[in-house]
Enzyme design. Sequence first.
Site, short mmCIF file in Angstrom:
data_model
loop_
_atom_site.label_atom_id
_atom_site.label_comp_id
_atom_site.label_asym_id
_atom_site.label_seq_id
_atom_site.Cartn_x
_atom_site.Cartn_y
_atom_site.Cartn_z
N LEU A 1 0.91 -1.22 -0.11
CA LEU A 1 0.14 0.09 0.15
C LEU A 1 0.91 1.17 0.12
CD1 LEU A 1 -2.63 -0.48 2.66
CD2 LEU A 1 -3.07 -0.15 0.27
N ASP A 2 0.60 2.09 -1.03
CA ASP A 2 1.73 3.26 -1.04
C ASP A 2 1.50 4.16 0.31
OD1 ASP A 2 -0.19 5.31 -1.62
OD2 ASP A 2 -0.30 4.73 -3.71
N ILE A 3 2.32 5.11 0.40
CA ILE A 3 2.62 5.81 1.52
C ILE A 3 1.15 6.66 1.93
CG2 ILE A 3 3.52 7.83 0.77
CD1 ILE A 3 5.65 7.71 3.11
N SER B 1 -1.82 5.66 0.99
CA SER B 1 -2.98 4.94 1.10
C SER B 1 -3.13 4.22 2.63
CB SER B 1 -3.01 3.79 0.07
OG SER B 1 -2.78 4.41 -1.09
#
Length: 248
Positions: free
Chosen positions: A120-122, A124
Amino acid sequence: MTEPLRLSKRMSELGLCSRREADEWIAQGWVRVDGVVVSELGSKVLPHQKITVERQASAQQAKRVTVLINKPMGFVSGQAEDGYKPAVTLITPEARWKEDKAPIQFHPSQLRSLVPAGRLDIDSVGLLVLTQDGRIAKQLIGEDTAIEKEYLVRVKYGKPGRLPDADLRLLNHGLSLDGKKLLPAKVQWQNEDQLRFVLKEGKKRQIRRMCEAVGLKVLGLKRVRIGNVKLGDLPTGQWRYLRADERF
């Protein structure tokens, strides 16, 4: 003639373990091919040969844990980068969800080799899986995975009016990223400013890039389900163990 395969690759294909685990077990002398112990790394086998593992390997695998985190914004999924902390730092006895029913006692050794199975990107939030079990990692992020990931995405349309139906259909199927067609997705409106995405792949920043392609700006992104495992009521910043009765 059928070509021989590396033993570790064949064990991974059979779902016995990850390749890294296979190499560990082979080195320990815990793997047999047609009843004969094979302890040399790089050994090859034919597809019809019978592979078995000793009880010690199964016992070691049974101790491996899988953790579910409700990742907050500002944490990276894997290694620390640009001054941001990795999500694994959230796994402390104090941050374990009080409602966690898994009969597992926390021990710092569980943090070793605990890797994200899907990122999960930063920016999200939501369900992040960290696991020591190579079988689960392969199931969730292997090349041939067909496990659904569900996201709730708050968006803003950059033009007057609403997103045209034709563009919604494009989000479902028809977009390409990096010159490659995306797999069909399920994308539908949940309410006026929120879309529900169900994907079977996870390219880097895929949802944000899909939205950009049709003029939508992502304001918030939350993963709520991976396969049959839901985020549920797990509070932000807290974690729990995957239960023995749960399957992705």
